[in-house]
Design a protein around this motif. Structure first.
Motif, mmCIF file in Angstrom:
data_model
loop_
_atom_site.group_PDB
_atom_site.id
_atom_site.type_symbol
_atom_site.label_atom_id
_atom_site.label_comp_id
_atom_site.label_asym_id
_atom_site.label_seq_id
_atom_site.Cartn_x
_atom_site.Cartn_y
_atom_site.Cartn_z
ATOM 1 N N ASN A 7 0.920 -1.292 0.142
ATOM 2 C CA ASN A 7 0.031 0.066 -0.055
ATOM 3 C C ASN A 7 0.785 1.302 0.047
ATOM 4 O O ASN A 7 0.652 1.981 0.880
ATOM 5 C CB ASN A 7 -0.814 -0.034 1.328
ATOM 6 C CG ASN A 7 -1.818 -1.162 1.365
ATOM 7 O OD1 ASN A 7 -1.965 -2.127 2.037
ATOM 8 N ND2 ASN A 7 -2.754 -1.523 0.377
ATOM 9 N N ILE A 8 1.649 1.302 -0.827
ATOM 10 C CA ILE A 8 2.741 2.325 -1.007
ATOM 11 C C ILE A 8 2.120 3.559 -1.692
ATOM 12 O O ILE A 8 1.585 3.489 -2.793
ATOM 13 C CB ILE A 8 4.226 1.990 -1.816
ATOM 14 C CG1 ILE A 8 4.826 1.042 -1.014
ATOM 15 C CG2 ILE A 8 5.085 3.035 -2.057
ATOM 16 C CD1 ILE A 8 5.334 1.358 0.214
ATOM 17 N N THR A 9 2.341 4.858 -0.924
ATOM 18 C CA THR A 9 2.019 6.013 -1.734
ATOM 19 C C THR A 9 2.991 7.100 -1.345
ATOM 20 O O THR A 9 3.548 7.087 -0.602
ATOM 21 C CB THR A 9 0.718 6.585 -0.960
ATOM 22 O OG1 THR A 9 -0.421 5.639 -1.201
ATOM 23 C CG2 THR A 9 0.391 8.039 -1.714
ATOM 24 N N VAL A 10 3.449 7.476 -2.790
ATOM 25 C CA VAL A 10 4.646 8.510 -2.429
ATOM 26 C C VAL A 10 4.318 9.807 -3.407
ATOM 27 O O VAL A 10 3.780 9.897 -4.345
ATOM 28 C CB VAL A 10 5.657 7.956 -3.332
ATOM 29 C CG1 VAL A 10 6.899 8.943 -3.643
ATOM 30 C CG2 VAL A 10 6.375 6.635 -2.706
ATOM 31 N N HIS A 11 4.379 10.925 -2.566
ATOM 32 C CA HIS A 11 4.344 12.159 -3.103
ATOM 33 C C HIS A 11 5.511 12.875 -3.358
ATOM 34 O O HIS A 11 6.608 12.723 -2.852
ATOM 35 C CB HIS A 11 3.680 13.299 -2.439
ATOM 36 C CG HIS A 11 2.161 12.642 -2.304
ATOM 37 N ND1 HIS A 11 1.901 11.972 -1.384
ATOM 38 C CD2 HIS A 11 1.061 13.320 -2.829
ATOM 39 C CE1 HIS A 11 0.259 11.828 -1.433
ATOM 40 N NE2 HIS A 11 -0.085 12.451 -2.517
ATOM 41 N N LEU A 12 5.839 13.498 -4.895
ATOM 42 C CA LEU A 12 7.286 14.054 -5.053
ATOM 43 C C LEU A 12 6.919 15.595 -5.360
ATOM 44 O O LEU A 12 6.169 16.042 -6.289
ATOM 45 C CB LEU A 12 7.647 13.508 -6.400
ATOM 46 C CG LEU A 12 8.131 11.834 -6.341
ATOM 47 C CD1 LEU A 12 8.862 11.652 -7.707
ATOM 48 C CD2 LEU A 12 9.359 11.734 -5.330
ATOM 49 N N GLY A 13 7.271 16.286 -4.229
ATOM 50 C CA GLY A 13 6.510 17.572 -4.225
ATOM 51 C C GLY A 13 5.061 17.515 -4.098
ATOM 52 O O GLY A 13 4.601 16.807 -3.350
ATOM 53 N N ILE A 52 13.750 6.133 -1.142
ATOM 54 C CA ILE A 52 12.575 6.987 -1.034
ATOM 55 C C ILE A 52 11.641 6.419 -0.023
ATOM 56 O O ILE A 52 11.173 5.410 -0.305
ATOM 57 C CB ILE A 52 11.894 7.426 -2.387
ATOM 58 C CG1 ILE A 52 12.602 8.245 -3.546
ATOM 59 C CG2 ILE A 52 10.697 8.360 -1.917
ATOM 60 C CD1 ILE A 52 11.955 8.240 -4.574
ATOM 61 N N ALA A 53 11.470 7.318 1.150
ATOM 62 C CA ALA A 53 10.666 6.945 2.018
ATOM 63 C C ALA A 53 9.199 7.028 1.500
ATOM 64 O O ALA A 53 8.846 8.164 1.207
ATOM 65 C CB ALA A 53 10.798 7.612 3.583
ATOM 66 N N PRO A 54 8.313 5.916 1.587
ATOM 67 C CA PRO A 54 6.857 6.224 1.147
ATOM 68 C C PRO A 54 6.276 7.102 2.413
ATOM 69 O O PRO A 54 6.403 7.033 3.525
ATOM 70 C CB PRO A 54 6.350 4.725 1.377
ATOM 71 C CG PRO A 54 7.066 3.887 1.989
ATOM 72 C CD PRO A 54 8.561 4.628 2.202
ATOM 73 N N ASP A 55 5.235 7.909 1.565
ATOM 74 C CA ASP A 55 4.442 8.797 2.571
ATOM 75 C C ASP A 55 3.474 7.734 3.192
ATOM 76 O O ASP A 55 3.032 8.322 4.506
ATOM 77 C CB ASP A 55 3.506 9.760 1.602
ATOM 78 C CG ASP A 55 4.669 10.849 1.140
ATOM 79 O OD1 ASP A 55 5.425 11.032 1.760
ATOM 80 O OD2 ASP A 55 4.634 10.957 -0.134
ATOM 81 N N ALA A 56 2.853 6.789 2.823
ATOM 82 C CA ALA A 56 2.114 5.935 3.343
ATOM 83 C C ALA A 56 2.433 4.404 2.943
ATOM 84 O O ALA A 56 3.076 4.419 1.769
ATOM 85 C CB ALA A 56 0.680 6.077 2.886
#
Lengths: 247, 317
Positions: A7-13, A52-56
């Motif tokens: 369940n990875i979510t990543v934001h870049l900016g 990159i550490a995931p946001d969630a």
């Protein structure tokens, strides 16, 4: 035991690069990560490498949460070959390859020689990298990762600068690594490479998983049409298929 | 190793020879008070030149490794101008005693290091780090200019101006006692970053994948550069270009790994500053040429030469 994202979510900016991604790499398997430009392939690879550490969500390596592991411990287990490999100084191929031993804090000459032999660069060991062709440089960079003897090998478009023969040789090398028990992930644009050489394919589209499974189930003409917007069909026999596109 | 051994041997020859050179050439057998002049004036000055040169050479090698740029200079961090600002404050207020001036200079260097760490220390990348350093340098430079323009009297103005030019004139054992330990700690700190700097050759992302902790590396560089450059400015003013020139000259003699460059650069930096200081001493000018000016006169054309070489020669279009 594996390298798995849940369940990875990543934001870049402000932009969302990955959304609710769950997938796993297994030892002894080659997993191809495919998708159009900007789909999030490199971001996913960086998340799996712990860069990159995931946001969630979370990435686990052998049950441990990857981002809580010590930097060097993680680096010993996961070899990462970034896209557009660049080298700031004109070091020799041998010294470049030896960088792969940094997480181990040694200069194990046997491992370095073995890595160079695997990519057929033993004769180039003392050559400065500025004298290499694009393909030779790409192989030297792969040797650098192999010298670390990682259990997980994550490569971002390792075939991009290679001619036909060396492309086959590198794919063969990655398959050999998998046969020896390494879990291999490879970001590829060439869907035929994924179809013919991967055990598993993950198709990304706009940061989400569009399909995953065996190459035959994840790279169907229907999925290719949905994700890439291209009409295509496969020809040839299993293991030697080619993709014919019609616009 | 062989390069470092050669440079150590060169220093072992150059230091004793440099003691004899000056406006007055000393013959230990016949010059009156030769022992006193050597022990109290020339020996500490020579050792100080070697110490400061070593610090600047090591800092330059580490900076170029970190920024992956052969044109990088420790001055980019803004530490030298900030240390200079500390010293200028001491001179402006007329409190520039033998200890207050260097201590304020070190506080200036420390302030720049802290500011740099605060702005770019935790999550900032190399670009943010460099920009922050350049802005700190600009700010310190502007405040120094302000101090010059508002100098309380002509004497203070002259003292600040002369000090800013950088020199080893009249420096002695107390200066060496202040600078040497800090420089040694600084060089050791930079040396400990060697492996991480090697990994940086592959770019920041690949370096992180090899287990490099970017924050730790940044701290090591801030501390190492701060101590070497800060202590140098504290005792001798701003001496530029050593950190740029020396790694360049030494790099082709090494296998080009940043970690293999730090020690030879330090030794060659010591040798360069020692020779430059001797040249300043023996030039037949009315007043002694300031070391900072001499090195800028050598360094700036050298920098231009590098730019032209990297560009593949001079072209009009």
């Amino acid at each position: 035991m594996g390298l798995s994202a849940r369940n990875i979510t990543v934001h870049l900016g402000a932009a969302q690069a990955l959304c609710d991604i769950s997938m796993s790499l297994n030892p002894g398997e080659v997993t191809a990560i495919c998708g159009p430009n900007g789909a999030g392939k490199s971001t996913l690879l960086s998340v799996l490498a712990g860069l990159i550490a995931p946001d969630a969500g979370e990435v686990r390596l052998d049950g441990l949460i990857l981002n809580t592991m010590a930097h060097e411990a993680r680096a010993k287990l996961i070899g990462f070959l970034p896209q557009n490999g660049e080298i700031a100084w004109d070091v020799s191929v041998h010294n470049l390859t030896a960088l792969g031993r940094l997480p181990h804090r040694d200069r194990d000459e046997t491992a370095i020689a073995k890595a160079l032999a695997k990519v057929e660069m033993s004769n180039f060991a003392q050559r400065p990298i500025s004298t290499l062709s694009g393909g030779e440089k790409a192989r030297a960079l792969l040797a650098r990762v192999l010298a670390g003897e990682p259990r997980w090998l994550l490569t971002d478009e390792p075939l991009a600068a290679l001619d036909l023969a060396h492309r086959d040789s590198v794919i063969g090398q990655l398959r050999d690594e998998a046969a020896a028990g390494t879990g291999v992930a490879i970001v590829v644009h060439d869907l035929a490479q994924a179809m013919n050489h991967a055990d598993k394919v993950v198709v990304l589209d706009q940061g989400k998983i569009a399909a995953q499974g065996t190459p035959q189930t994840a790279l169907t003409p229907q999925i290719i049409a949905n994700v890439w917007g291209v009409k295509a069909r496969w020809i040839g026999e299993a293991g030697a298929q080619a993709l014919i596109t019609r616009s | 190793m062989r390069l470092s051994a050669t440079l150590v041997a060169a220093l072992a020859v150059a230091v004793p020879l440099s003691l004899l050179a000056g406006r007055v050439w000393i013959d230990p057998a016949s010059t009156p008070n030769a022992a006193l002049i050597l022990a109290e004036l020339r020996l500490p000055r020579a050792l100080l030149a070697v110490t400061l040169g070593m610090g600047l050479g090591a800092a330059g090698a580490a900076m170029q490794g970190y920024l992956r740029n052969p044109l990088a200079d420790p001055g980019l961090f803004g530490i030298a101008p900030s240390a200079a600002l500390g010293a200028v404050i001491a001179l402006w207020f007329g409190i520039a005693t033998a200890w207050v001036l260097p201590v304020l200079a070190l506080l200036g260097a420390g302030g720049a290091m802290a500011l740099l760490a605060l702005i770019a220390g935790r999550t900032g990348g190399i670009a943010l780090f460099t920009l922050a350093g350049m802005m700190i340098a600009s700010l310190a430079g502007a405040l120094t200019s302000l101090a010059l323009s508002l100098a309380p009297n002509a004497f203070a103005l002259s003292a600040i101006y002369t000090w800013l030019l950088g020199a080893l004139t009249d420096r002695g054992w107390p200066d060496l006692a202040l600078a040497a330990p800090l420089t040694v700690i600084g060089i050791a700190t930079l040396f400990s970053a060697g492996r991480a700097l090697d990994a940086m050759s592959l770019g920041e992302v690949a370096a992180r994948s090899l287990g490099v902790n970017p924050n730790r590396l940044k701290w090591l560089l801030i501390i190492g550069t701060g101590l070497t450059v800060g202590s140098g400015v504290a005792v001798a003013g701003i001496i530029g270009f050593v950190g740029l020139i020396v790694p360049h000259l030494v790099r082709p003699l090494t296998d080009r790994r940043p970690s293999a460059l730090i020690v030879p650069s330090a030794l060659a930096g010591g040798l360069l500053l020692l020779i430059a200081d001797v040249v300043c001493r023996i030039l037949p000018l009315v007043t002694e040429l300031r070391l900072g000016i001499a090195l800028s006169l050598i360094g700036a054309p050298f920098f231009l030469y590098l730019l032209i070489k990297m560009r593949g020669g001079l072209r009009w279009a």
